[in-house]
Scaffold this motif. Structure first.
Motif, short mmCIF file in Angstrom:
data_model
loop_
_atom_site.label_atom_id
_atom_site.label_comp_id
_atom_site.label_asym_id
_atom_site.label_seq_id
_atom_site.Cartn_x
_atom_site.Cartn_y
_atom_site.Cartn_z
N TYR A 1 0.83 -0.97 -0.15
CA TYR A 1 0.00 -0.09 0.02
C TYR A 1 0.83 1.28 -0.06
O TYR A 1 1.92 1.24 0.93
CB TYR A 1 -1.02 0.00 1.15
N PHE A 2 0.69 2.04 -0.86
CA PHE A 2 1.30 3.38 -1.11
C PHE A 2 0.34 4.58 -0.84
O PHE A 2 -0.64 4.47 -1.39
CB PHE A 2 1.96 3.46 -2.32
N CYS A 3 0.99 5.43 0.09
CA CYS A 3 0.19 6.76 0.09
C CYS A 3 0.86 7.64 -0.74
O CYS A 3 2.10 7.56 -0.93
CB CYS A 3 0.38 7.17 1.48
N ALA A 4 0.28 8.65 -1.27
CA ALA A 4 1.08 9.98 -1.79
C ALA A 4 0.30 11.22 -1.70
O ALA A 4 -0.76 11.34 -1.39
CB ALA A 4 0.90 9.51 -3.57
N ILE A 5 1.15 12.13 -1.86
CA ILE A 5 0.76 13.62 -1.88
C ILE A 5 0.96 14.19 -3.30
O ILE A 5 1.81 13.73 -3.97
CB ILE A 5 1.30 14.35 -0.89
N PHE B 1 5.46 9.88 -3.21
CA PHE B 1 4.97 8.61 -2.61
C PHE B 1 5.67 8.54 -1.38
O PHE B 1 6.87 8.70 -1.29
CB PHE B 1 5.04 7.46 -3.64
N GLY B 2 5.06 7.79 -0.31
CA GLY B 2 5.75 7.16 0.74
C GLY B 2 6.33 5.83 0.48
O GLY B 2 6.23 5.29 -0.57
N SER B 3 7.08 5.44 1.47
CA SER B 3 7.77 4.18 1.34
C SER B 3 7.06 2.72 1.03
O SER B 3 7.38 1.88 0.68
CB SER B 3 8.71 4.18 2.25
N GLY B 4 5.71 3.10 1.53
CA GLY B 4 4.95 1.91 1.29
C GLY B 4 4.70 1.05 2.52
O GLY B 4 5.70 1.21 3.69
N THR B 5 3.64 0.31 2.71
CA THR B 5 3.44 -0.69 3.83
C THR B 5 3.12 -2.15 3.08
O THR B 5 2.14 -2.20 2.18
CB THR B 5 2.02 -0.45 4.42
N ARG B 6 3.86 -2.98 3.58
CA ARG B 6 3.55 -4.30 2.95
C ARG B 6 2.72 -4.93 3.88
O ARG B 6 3.16 -5.37 4.97
CB ARG B 6 4.78 -5.03 2.68
N LEU B 7 1.51 -5.31 3.49
CA LEU B 7 0.35 -5.95 4.37
C LEU B 7 0.29 -7.37 3.77
O LEU B 7 0.22 -7.71 2.68
CB LEU B 7 -0.77 -5.04 4.53
N THR B 8 0.39 -8.23 4.77
CA THR B 8 0.03 -9.78 4.64
C THR B 8 -1.05 -10.11 5.55
O THR B 8 -0.90 -9.94 6.80
CB THR B 8 1.44 -10.40 4.89
N VAL B 9 -2.00 -10.53 4.63
CA VAL B 9 -3.10 -11.26 5.56
C VAL B 9 -3.18 -12.98 5.43
O VAL B 9 -3.24 -13.31 4.31
CB VAL B 9 -4.60 -10.67 4.90
#
Lengths: 111, 113
Positions: B89-93, B104-112
């Motif tokens: 998941y990337f956030c951006a401004i 962009f931010g550096s991202g969040t790696r999410l594992t479900v």
């Protein structure tokens, strides 16, 4: 819905060869942007093109915006290993707000 | 980039649990965005915000909600995480000073699981 398509999906070149990625939109765009994402990194903004037929250069990178403002290309001359990554084009969505990204072209370069 | 940070960087969570990802900016920009990146799909827009309490849906918003109670923070919540939400998941401004190019931010790696 609006689509932004990129080809090719992958490209492998020998160092020193040229590389081109193409971007096509299903609708006319007010502008188009290009981004580069290094492996394991985040997308980084490269450039924005606004005018019909516009051509911009950044060192070995040449960006073009088509006359009809529905297509664009990024050309890299004499690739280097530092060019490795995924290149994305993006255009404004139908509401003119958030960007819609193409799926990207992943470039690998062997020395 | 300095100016936009995402937390956490990595997270593993169980199916059915709620998860909140945070995006924080220090530059007072009006527009903020959440994208997810999956192999073969590129970057797909989840939600975006054009001001405090002003948000709108993107192309893959089902299963996600967002909140923006302060200019600097944009939160993405997975209401009940599913394996299909395993992603980066990337956030951006959007920066007007850079032709409205996104940072962009550096991202969040999410594992479900």
């Amino acid at each position: 819905g609006q689509q932004v398509m990129q080809i090719p999906q992958y490209q492998h070149v020998q160092e020193g060869e040229d590389f081109t990625t193409y971007c096509n939109s299903s609708t006319t765009l007010s502008n188009i942007q290009w981004y580069k994402q290094r492996p394991g990194g985040h997308p980084v903004f490269l450039i924005q093109l606004v005018k019909s037929g516009e051509v911009k250069k950044q060192k070995r990178l040449t960006f073009q915006f088509g006359e009809a403002k529905k297509n664009s290309s990024l050309h890299i001359t004499a690739t280097q290993t530092t060019d490795v990554g995924t290149y994305f084009c993006a255009g404004p969505g139908q509401a003119g707000t958030a960007l819609i990204f193409g799926k990207g072209t992943t470039l690998s370069v062997s020395s | 980039d300095a100016g936009i940070t995402q937390s956490p960087r990595h997270k593993v969570t169980e199916t059915g649990t709620p998860v909140t990802l945070r995006c924080h900016q220090t530059e007072n920009h009006r527009y903020m965005y959440w994208y997810r990146q999956d192999p073969g799909h590129g970057l797909r827009l989840i939600h975006y915000s054009y001001g405090v309490k002003d948000t709108d849906k993107g192309e893959v918003s089902d299963g996600y909600s967002v909140s923006r109670s302060k200019t600097e923070d944009f939160l993405l919540t997975l209401e009940s995480a599913t394996s299909s939400q395993t992603s980066v998941y990337f956030c951006a401004i959007s920066r007007p000073s850079e032709s409205f190019g996104y940072t962009f931010g550096s991202g969040t790696r999410l594992t479900v699981v």
